[in-house]
Write an enzyme that holds these catalytic residues in place. Structure first.
Site, short mmCIF file in Angstrom:
data_model
loop_
_atom_site.label_atom_id
_atom_site.label_comp_id
_atom_site.label_asym_id
_atom_site.label_seq_id
_atom_site.Cartn_x
_atom_site.Cartn_y
_atom_site.Cartn_z
CB CYS A 2 -0.87 0.02 1.25
SG CYS A 2 -1.62 -1.55 1.64
NE ARG A 27 4.14 1.50 -2.93
CZ ARG A 27 5.02 1.23 -1.98
NH1 ARG A 27 6.28 1.53 -2.15
NH2 ARG A 27 4.65 0.70 -0.85
CD1 TRP A 74 -2.20 -4.17 -4.45
CD2 TRP A 74 -1.46 -5.71 -3.01
NE1 TRP A 74 -1.87 -5.30 -5.15
CE2 TRP A 74 -1.42 -6.26 -4.30
CE3 TRP A 74 -1.04 -6.51 -1.94
CZ2 TRP A 74 -0.98 -7.55 -4.55
CZ3 TRP A 74 -0.61 -7.79 -2.19
CH2 TRP A 74 -0.58 -8.30 -3.49
CG ASN A 100 1.45 1.02 3.84
OD1 ASN A 100 0.27 1.24 3.63
ND2 ASN A 100 2.43 1.50 3.10
N GLY A 101 1.07 -2.70 6.21
CA GLY A 101 1.58 -3.83 6.99
C GLY A 101 0.44 -4.68 7.52
CD GLU A 481 11.22 -19.80 -10.46
OE1 GLU A 481 10.53 -20.47 -11.23
OE2 GLU A 481 11.16 -18.56 -10.37
CE LYS A 485 12.44 -16.90 -12.48
NZ LYS A 485 11.14 -16.40 -12.51
CD GLU A 488 11.20 -15.59 -16.47
OE1 GLU A 488 10.09 -15.47 -17.02
OE2 GLU A 488 11.30 -15.84 -15.26
CG HIS A 504 18.93 -41.93 -18.00
ND1 HIS A 504 19.22 -43.25 -18.22
CD2 HIS A 504 18.97 -41.76 -16.65
CE1 HIS A 504 19.40 -43.87 -17.05
NE2 HIS A 504 19.26 -42.97 -16.09
CE LYS A 604 4.58 -10.18 -12.16
NZ LYS A 604 5.68 -11.11 -11.82
#
Ligand code: G6P
Length: 609
Positions: A2, A27, A74, A100-101, A481, A485, A488, A504, A604
């Site tokens: 937020c 944000r 948010w 916030n939080g 993963e 990264k 991409e 193999h 995204k």
């Protein structure tokens, strides 16, 4: 996360804080609001939706005040509605609060206040905090003292800002964990959750330390600690341009988000662990459901799918619960066999990925229980799942996902521990495992200090024609993963597989110049991984090993060794290896001059099938 804005000075404060919120729009948020003291009361204007919705209200009745605070929300506790938007009043509507939080003990506090006759208009933890501070705001108590006493009753992360109709010449702010920046002007002062909001007004800023209270008037700024002791005011001069400031001074959002991971790990656990290290996820199905489930299907795309693979390790190893992980696109067209007692878990950062949403609808049509692990509140997947656990990672802007992954794996780990707790799994010491999970954030900080080493490695190997990512067990899942990264954002071909599968087929691709990154964090398979490293080296490939600090074996086999802190849970060691891999991918891409935050051909949020 937020956005927070606040202003006191000669200008129209309402206009200033609105402009500041606009500068924090990047944000992400889902509602916004402003509060300003006027004519012996506090006016609050707030609305769900984008700032243009708030602007319509302000256009209908233009406002003018020398002091104002504002918030873009948010959603975390309670959906994105007008009622849940900040600011919130205390019981007597004398103060307005933005925050916030996450307040971890808000449910307990809410019950305590309800018993005293308080009523609440929203579902937020913030309104509870406003009532707590309001309770402390007794006659003769200055606002800063009420805030100081109030925040000491709160547990969790916050940056909180308060104005009062009784003291309309000041703004009081408190900070613990969530960022808050003061802007020091001439005959005016301000604050915000992030530097870009302040730059058009001042370049002299104070980054508020943890556990401090700031009091801003037009002519003064005072900072005190929680005992009321005055602290020195030491402004720093910011000379970043506005675009750099949005990225917190980092060159790209991806790097900023990589560096946010220690905080994200804390946030993902916030409010979900009690003092005895027991997991609190009561809102997620009643307890008997967890003893009925006979099978889990985890369904996701991309990075979220990789997080799901990590979930499978835990669900099977820790809970002995058969678990399958599916690509959403394969699941939905695959006519899956679904046990009526199974649980389908949908992992998604955006909550809008079309294939994942379609797979969810398929499960619902078959009357299978559904659970979301989602970052964006109010998103389609979050709304349509029977239950959702939010990852609480804050908005992720870079297309290449980093902090969402660590948050997703953390939440799946927490869920596995919760199920072990409910099922009273023999041999599983939930509180010990939770303690390891809590300690992960500090270990992630240590991993970030590997950046210099990763820059050197990136520079040395940036021209590699092919990069292998290998490991066994959970390390093999993280390898997928890590490879994603690098491919991409740096456009380097990768080959990722369990290390035991190398011979193999993939081994045929190894030749001089090829690099193989091994995650090797499991002591049980260490010797086998070392043999696989030798196989790569024997064919001219270079081996980079990521190992835990206590591993004295692998360093003798690898060409380059990266050491991460050791956790007693092997699984968590594997998770931490993603941080040096993310840094490696980032710096290879940067050194190659690639477009990092928006790599070619990728989006995204993939809302087409
Ligand atoms: C896109 C993004 C990835 C993400 C995937 C799934 O491909 O670029 O970063 O992992 O979608 O997205 P979701 O929002 O469902 O996690």
């Amino acid at each position: 996360m937020c956005g927070i804005a606040g202003y006191i000075g000669p200008r129209n404060g309402v206009e200033v804080v609105y402009d500041q919120l606009k500068r924090l729009e990047y944000r992400g948020y889902d509602s916004a609001g402003i509060a300003y003291p006027q004519n012996d009361r506090i006016e609050i204007v707030k609305r769900a939706g984008k700032l243009t919705e708030l602007q319509k209200l302000l256009d209908e009745a233009p406002r003018d005040s020398r002091i104002a605070i504002a918030h873009s929300r948010w959603a975390t506790h309670g959906g994105p509605t007008n009622e849940n938007a900040h600011p919130h009043f205390d019981r007597l509507e004398r103060i307005a609060v933005i925050h916030n939080g996450i307040i971890e003990n808000y449910l307990d506090l809410r019950e305590e206040l309800l018993a005293k006759g308080h009523t609440f208009k929203s579902q937020t933890d913030t309104e509870v905090a406003a009532h707590v501070i309001g309770e402390e705001y007794t006659e003769g108590t200055p606002l800063e003292e009420a805030v100081r006493k109030g925040v000491q009753r709160l547990r969790g992360a916050y940056a909180m800002v308060v104005v009062s109709k009784l003291e309309p010449d000041k703004i009081v702010a408190a900070r613990n964990a969530s960022p808050l920046i003061l802007g020091i002007g001439i005959d005016e002062n301000m604050l915000a959750s992030d530097i870009p909001a302040l730059l058009p007004y001042t370049r002299e800023v104070v980054i508020l330390e943890e556990d401090t209270i700031a009091t801003l008037t037009r002519q003064s700024v005072h900072i005190t600690d929680l005992d009321g002791r005055e602290l020195p005011l030491e402004p720093i001069h910011i000379d970043w341009d506005i675009a750099a400031a949005e990225r917190g001074g980092y060159e790209h959002f991806m790097l900023k988000e990589i560096h946010e991971q220690p905080q994200v790990l804390r946030q993902a656990l916030a409010g979900r662990i009690d003092e005895k290290n027991r997991v609190r996820l009561e809102q997620v199905f009643s307890e008997h459901v967890w003893t009925e489930i006979d099978r889990v299907n985890i369904i996701a795309c991309g990075t979220a799918y990789h997080a799901g693979l990590m979930g499978k390790h835990l669900f099977e190893k820790l809970l002995r619960l058969p678990t399958d992980v599916y690509f959403s696109s394969e699941f939905r067209y695959g006519d899956p066999v679904l046990s009526p007692k199974s649980l389908a878990i949908f992992v998604s950062q955006s909550g809008e990925t079309a294939d994942t949403l379609a797979a969810l609808r398929l499960c619902k049509s078959r009357r299978i229980r559904t659970l979301g692990v989602v970052n964006v509140i109010g998103s389609s997947i979050a709304r349509e799942c029977d239950r959702t656990i939010f990852t609480q990672a804050g908005p992720e802007i870079s297309v290449a996902s980093t902090k969402a992954y660590t948050a997703q794996v953390t939440v799946l780990t927490l869920l596995a521990m919760y199920i072990a707790q409910v099922q009273e799994m023999p041999g599983v010491r939930v509180s010990d495992a939770v303690a390891e999970l809590v300690a992960l954030s500090e270990k992630a900080e240590v991993c970030l200090k590997l950046e210099e080493q990763m820059i050197k490695l990136a520079d040395k190997y940036k021209s590699m024609p092919l990069c292998f990512f290998l490991g066994r067990g959970a390390d093999a899942s993280v390898a997928l993963e890590g490879a994603l990264k690098l491919k991409e954002i740096a456009y380097i071909p990768t080959q990722e597989s369990p290390a035991g599968e190398m011979k193999h087929g993939p081994l045929a691709l190894v030749q001089p110049g090829v690099v193989a990154i091994f995650g090797s964090t499991d002591s049980e398979t260490r010797d086998k991984v070392v043999s696989n490293m030798k196989e790569v080296q024997a064919r001219g490939g270079t081996v980079i090993a990521i190992v835990t600090e206590d591993d004295a074996v692998t360093e003798r086999a690898a060409d380059e060794v990266i050491r991460i802190p050791h956790s007693k849970m092997d699984f968590l060691n594997a998770l931490l290896t993603i941080i040096p891999m993310q840094l490696f991918a980032y710096h290879v891409a940067r050194l190659k001059g690639c477009e990092i935050d928006q790599p070619r051909n990728l989006a995204k949020s993939v809302t087409v099938e």
